[in-house]
Every structure is written in structure tokens, then in C-alpha cells.
Design a protein around this motif. Structure first.
Motif, PDB file in Angstrom:
ATOM      1  N   TRP A  34       0.799  -1.216   0.000  1.00 44.86           N
ATOM      2  CA  TRP A  34       0.000   0.000   0.000  1.00 44.86           C
ATOM      3  C   TRP A  34       0.835   1.271   0.000  1.00 44.86           C
ATOM      4  N   GLU A  35       2.104   1.149   0.325  1.00 48.37           N
ATOM      5  CA  GLU A  35       2.970   2.328   0.278  1.00 48.37           C
ATOM      6  C   GLU A  35       3.121   2.853  -1.151  1.00 48.37           C
ATOM      7  N   GLU A  36       2.864   1.993  -2.120  1.00 48.00           N
ATOM      8  CA  GLU A  36       2.987   2.390  -3.519  1.00 48.00           C
ATOM      9  C   GLU A  36       1.676   2.901  -4.106  1.00 48.00           C
ATOM     10  N   VAL A  37       0.605   2.840  -3.319  1.00 46.61           N
ATOM     11  CA  VAL A  37      -0.725   3.196  -3.822  1.00 46.61           C
ATOM     12  C   VAL A  37      -1.020   4.661  -3.491  1.00 46.61           C
ATOM     13  N   HIS A  38      -1.517   5.397  -4.486  1.00 45.02           N
ATOM     14  CA  HIS A  38      -1.818   6.818  -4.299  1.00 45.02           C
ATOM     15  C   HIS A  38      -3.285   7.156  -4.574  1.00 45.02           C
ATOM     16  N   SER A  39      -4.101   6.125  -4.786  1.00 44.75           N
ATOM     17  CA  SER A  39      -5.517   6.342  -5.063  1.00 44.75           C
ATOM     18  C   SER A  39      -6.289   6.462  -3.748  1.00 44.75           C
ATOM     19  N   VAL A  40      -6.827   7.649  -3.486  1.00 41.08           N
ATOM     20  CA  VAL A  40      -7.596   7.866  -2.262  1.00 41.08           C
ATOM     21  C   VAL A  40      -8.829   6.961  -2.253  1.00 41.08           C
ATOM     22  N   ARG A  41      -9.441   6.807  -3.414  1.00 37.87           N
ATOM     23  CA  ARG A  41     -10.658   5.992  -3.511  1.00 37.87           C
ATOM     24  C   ARG A  41     -10.388   4.538  -3.144  1.00 37.87           C
ATOM     25  N   VAL A  42      -9.348   3.958  -3.708  1.00 37.52           N
ATOM     26  CA  VAL A  42      -9.022   2.559  -3.424  1.00 37.52           C
ATOM     27  C   VAL A  42      -8.628   2.387  -1.957  1.00 37.52           C
ATOM     28  N   LEU A  43      -7.884   3.337  -1.421  1.00 37.10           N
ATOM     29  CA  LEU A  43      -7.462   3.260  -0.027  1.00 37.10           C
ATOM     30  C   LEU A  43      -8.665   3.322   0.919  1.00 37.10           C
ATOM     31  N   THR A  44      -9.617   4.211   0.637  1.00 43.24           N
ATOM     32  CA  THR A  44     -10.776   4.344   1.527  1.00 43.24           C
ATOM     33  C   THR A  44     -11.715   3.144   1.419  1.00 43.24           C
ATOM     34  N   ILE A  45     -11.881   2.627   0.200  1.00 45.19           N
ATOM     35  CA  ILE A  45     -12.729   1.447   0.029  1.00 45.19           C
ATOM     36  C   ILE A  45     -12.130   0.245   0.753  1.00 45.19           C
ATOM     37  N   THR A  46     -10.828   0.078   0.647  1.00 42.01           N
ATOM     38  CA  THR A  46     -10.167  -1.045   1.315  1.00 42.01           C
ATOM     39  C   THR A  46     -10.212  -0.864   2.827  1.00 42.01           C
ATOM     40  N   ALA A  48     -12.555   0.479   4.427  1.00 42.66           N
ATOM     41  CA  ALA A  48     -13.917   0.113   4.832  1.00 42.66           C
ATOM     42  C   ALA A  48     -14.037  -1.391   5.049  1.00 42.66           C
ATOM     43  N   ALA A  49     -13.339  -2.179   4.230  1.00 38.69           N
ATOM     44  CA  ALA A  49     -13.355  -3.629   4.396  1.00 38.69           C
ATOM     45  C   ALA A  49     -12.719  -4.020   5.730  1.00 38.69           C
ATOM     46  N   TYR A  50     -11.597  -3.392   6.068  1.00 42.64           N
ATOM     47  CA  TYR A  50     -10.951  -3.660   7.355  1.00 42.64           C
ATOM     48  C   TYR A  50     -11.869  -3.270   8.520  1.00 42.64           C
ATOM     49  N   GLU A  51     -12.552  -2.150   8.355  1.00 42.25           N
ATOM     50  CA  GLU A  51     -13.469  -1.717   9.415  1.00 42.25           C
ATOM     51  C   GLU A  51     -14.588  -2.726   9.611  1.00 42.25           C
ATOM     52  N   ARG A  52     -15.120  -3.263   8.508  1.00 46.27           N
ATOM     53  CA  ARG A  52     -16.235  -4.209   8.601  1.00 46.27           C
ATOM     54  C   ARG A  52     -15.845  -5.494   9.326  1.00 46.27           C
ATOM     55  N   ARG A  54     -13.745  -5.433  11.716  1.00 53.43           N
ATOM     56  CA  ARG A  54     -13.331  -4.879  13.004  1.00 53.43           C
ATOM     57  C   ARG A  54     -11.817  -4.895  13.217  1.00 53.43           C
ATOM     58  N   ASP A  55     -11.085  -4.823  12.132  1.00 53.89           N
ATOM     59  CA  ASP A  55      -9.644  -4.615  12.219  1.00 53.89           C
ATOM     60  C   ASP A  55      -9.421  -3.107  12.114  1.00 53.89           C
ATOM     61  N   TYR A  56      -9.656  -2.413  13.224  1.00 49.81           N
ATOM     62  CA  TYR A  56      -9.632  -0.960  13.202  1.00 49.81           C
ATOM     63  C   TYR A  56      -8.239  -0.403  12.955  1.00 49.81           C
ATOM     64  N   LYS A  57      -7.234  -1.082  13.479  1.00 52.65           N
ATOM     65  CA  LYS A  57      -5.868  -0.611  13.256  1.00 52.65           C
ATOM     66  C   LYS A  57      -5.504  -0.675  11.772  1.00 52.65           C
ATOM     67  N   GLY A  58      -5.914  -1.750  11.101  1.00 52.64           N
ATOM     68  CA  GLY A  58      -5.676  -1.856   9.663  1.00 52.64           C
ATOM     69  C   GLY A  58      -6.394  -0.773   8.895  1.00 52.64           C
ATOM     70  N   ALA A  59      -7.640  -0.482   9.297  1.00 53.54           N
ATOM     71  CA  ALA A  59      -8.424   0.568   8.638  1.00 53.54           C
ATOM     72  C   ALA A  59      -7.780   1.936   8.864  1.00 53.54           C
ATOM     73  N   ILE A  60      -7.313   2.179  10.080  1.00 55.25           N
ATOM     74  CA  ILE A  60      -6.672   3.466  10.388  1.00 55.25           C
ATOM     75  C   ILE A  60      -5.411   3.651   9.559  1.00 55.25           C
ATOM     76  N   GLU A  61      -4.621   2.598   9.435  1.00 55.36           N
ATOM     77  CA  GLU A  61      -3.369   2.688   8.666  1.00 55.36           C
ATOM     78  C   GLU A  61      -3.644   3.092   7.214  1.00 55.36           C
ATOM     79  N   LEU A  62      -4.649   2.480   6.601  1.00 57.87           N
ATOM     80  CA  LEU A  62      -4.966   2.791   5.206  1.00 57.87           C
ATOM     81  C   LEU A  62      -5.580   4.183   5.073  1.00 57.87           C
ATOM     82  N   LEU A  63      -6.441   4.558   6.008  1.00 60.30           N
ATOM     83  CA  LEU A  63      -7.058   5.880   5.931  1.00 60.30           C
ATOM     84  C   LEU A  63      -6.046   6.998   6.186  1.00 60.30           C
ATOM     85  N   GLN A  64      -5.054   6.713   6.997  1.00 59.39           N
ATOM     86  CA  GLN A  64      -4.001   7.703   7.197  1.00 59.39           C
ATOM     87  C   GLN A  64      -3.264   7.953   5.883  1.00 59.39           C
ATOM     88  N   MET A  65      -3.029   6.868   5.121  1.00 61.36           N
ATOM     89  CA  MET A  65      -2.410   7.018   3.797  1.00 61.36           C
ATOM     90  C   MET A  65      -3.315   7.820   2.872  1.00 61.36           C
TER      91      MET A  65
END
Length: 321
Positions: A34-46, A48-52, A54-65
């Protein structure tokens, strides 16, 4: 990871999230750098999957990016604050909350985040009530109105609890929040005949709600026709309207006439059809009770078209009996 491989994985993740298969989406996401990904849309959609799952730390990491890549980040900061609260990380939640306030100091959402932070920190009941009472001045949403009613109940404020429960039933009509509101009110005051009828005939009201909601969904899915431009030549011949009588409310006991069209417009703000329909039905019920009328001549105009045309230009589209 080459661009072709990334595109395939990104497309699969988005399709799986759309289908609701969040576990499978996360499984693919774990193979992406994910360090190579710059698409805000793909990062936020992914995220959301982590949030669903309940891997909140994973969701936070991607949303921070996603936030680092986004030009406007207040929505992402709002979500990040909520995720940190869900993960029960007080320090991180406070950090994101303060960042959110800097970008959106006037957004009403700040009250909800402040309330959730207060719950996380175990702040007093009085403080939590005060926060939601302030939010209620700006927004009246069934979930948070019910939560305020529950806080009143917890604090032993029976009259305040019954009053807000009445408002919930009036504005939203049916649904789980209305059911809970009716139960809460019954602890402190008798239900009205109409409220008791909603309990006794819940299936009927729920069925009517679903039917109306389905009709509105079909309308929303239909392609909107372009709004017709108003004829300027016709406008030139119109006389200016008397300002004294413009937009005034109808007398208390007056019967609505064909020209009382301003008093017959219902403006509803909601983020989904499901939330809008009970508001419309409640407003219609209040109108019919006031004038002793029955359902007749109902027209729906989407907000986008209504705003574009303006009230005067929209008038010909209103149907009257």
C-alpha cells in the motif's frame, strides 16, 4: 508490484467490498504494497473492508495514507477519529479529533465525535447530555435523538425523555428507533391513541413504509430528465408579487387553496431514501391533521432540480386537487 497486477487486485477488492465479502477483500489487500498506492478511492474502500471485519488498526493505517494523499481531508479525519474511538485508543482519537476541528471547526459532526470521546473517557452523564442537546439544536437524527432519550432515562429525567420520544415518533414514524422510543415513553407517560395504534399494527405501518420507500428508490434510480428552462418572454409580462403576502403561513383554520402552494412544499434533508420517507410521511400527516384533508396531488421534485429551477420556476410542476 507492477501496475497491471495492482489494477487487477484493486478491481477485485472493490468488487468484493461492493458484494459485502469483506474477509475476501482483506485477504487480497494483505498482498498489496500500500505504500505504492496513491488512489484515495481505493485506499478508503479497502479501509472500509478492514473496518467491517473490526480490524480498526488496519483501517486506520490505510485511511491515514488516504489522508496524506487527499487535498481535502476533513471527512477522512472524521472517519479516523471514529475508528480510533472504536479501537478504544483515547490518545489517537483525541489527536485526530483536534486535527478534524482545525479543518472543520463549524461542522455539526464535531458534536458527535465529542460525545463519543466523552463516552470513551467515561465523562459524566451531565456532560454527555449537554453535548447531545447541543447537537440536537442543529440536527435531529433518530439514532442520536434516541440516545439522548436514553440518557434522560438514565438520569431520571422522565418528562424530558417522554418529550423527545414523542418527537422521534412524530418525525420518523416507523423503525427500530421508533419502537424503542415508544417503549421508553411508556415508562413515564401514557401513549397517545395514534402511538398505541403504531404498536398494535406495527406490521401494517412497516409494510406501508417499505412500499413508499421502494417507490422512492425506483424514482431515484430512474434517469432524471433535464429541467426545462423557464420561458423568459412569459416572465416579462408578470406583475411583481405583493411582498406582504409572499410566503406567509396559512391562517390556522383556513382550508388550503390552489394558490397556497408555498405552504404545501415539504423540504426534507436526509442522506438516504429510508431516512427521508418517514420524515415526509410525518410532515404529510401533520398537514392533513391541520387542514382536515386527505392524500391528493402529491409530486416529488429532487433537490438538485428544485434548487436549479428555484421555487417560482418549480411551481408549475406542483399538482393540486
Amino acid at each position: 508490484m507492477d501496475k497491471y497486477t495492482y489494477n487487477i487486485k484493486a478491481e477485485k477488492i472493490q468488487k468484493l467490498v461492493k458484494k459485502g465479502d469483506y474477509q475476501a477483500a482483506v485477504k487480497i489487500a494483505e498482498t498489496v504494497d500500500w505504500e505504492e498506492v496513491h488512489s484515495v478511492r481505493v485506499l478508503t474502500i479497502t479501509a472500509a473492508a478492514y473496518e467491517r471485519i473490526r480490524d480498526y488498526k488496519g483501517a486506520i493505517e490505510l485511511l491515514q495514507m488516504a489522508y496524506d494523499e487527499s487535498a481535502v481531508g476533513k471527512r477522512i479525519l472524521y472517519k479516523l477519529t471514529g475508528l480510533a474511538i472504536a479501537d478504544r485508543d483515547v490518545e489517537l482519537a483525541q489527536k485526530y479529533y483536534e486535527m478534524y476541528l482545525q479543518e472543520a471547526p463549524d461542522d455539526n459532526g464535531r458534536y458527535l465525535l465529542r460525545y463519543l470521546l466523552a463516552e470513551l473517557k467515561g465523562e459524566s452523564l451531565d456532560k454527555r447530555i449537554a453535548i447531545l442537546e447541543t447537537y440536537r439544536k442543529y440536527e435531529f437524527e433518530e439514532e442520536w435523538a434516541l440516545r439522548l432519550a436514553q440518557l434522560y432515562d438514565e438520569a431520571g429525567m422522565g418528562d424530558a425523555c417522554a418529550r423527545i420520544c414523542d418527537e422521534i415518533v412524530l418525525w420518523f414514524g416507523v423503525g427500530e428507533y421508533v419502537d424503542e422510543a415508544l417503549k421508553l415513553k411508556a415508562k413515564y407517560a401514557p401513549l397517545s391513541a395514534q402511538q398505541q395504534d403504531r404498536i398494535d399494527n406495527r406490521e401494517y405501518y412497516e409494510q406501508r413504509y417499505q412500499e413508499v420507500a421502494a417507490e422512492y428508490r425506483e424514482m431515484d434510480e430512474a434517469e432524471e430528465e433535464p429541467a426545462e428552462e423557464e420561458d423568459e418572454e412569459e416572465r416579462e409580462g408578470e406583475e411583481p408579487e405583493d411582498e406582504e403576502n409572499s410566503g406567509g403561513a396559512a391562517p390556522e383554520n383556513a382550508q388550503p387553496g390552489k394558490d397556497d402552494w408555498r405552504d404545501r412544499i415539504i423540504l426534507v434533508e436526509a442522506d438516504s431514501v429510508e431516512k427521508a420517507v418517514p420524515k415526509v410521511l410525518a410532515a404529510l400527516n401533520a398537514y392533513h391533521e391541520k387542514y382536515g384533508t386527505t392524500m391528493s396531488g402529491l409530486t416529488r421534485i429532487p433537490a438538485v432540480k428544485f434548487n436549479k429551477l428555484g421555487v417560482e420556476a418549480s411551481k408549475p410542476h406542483f399538482e393540486f386537487p
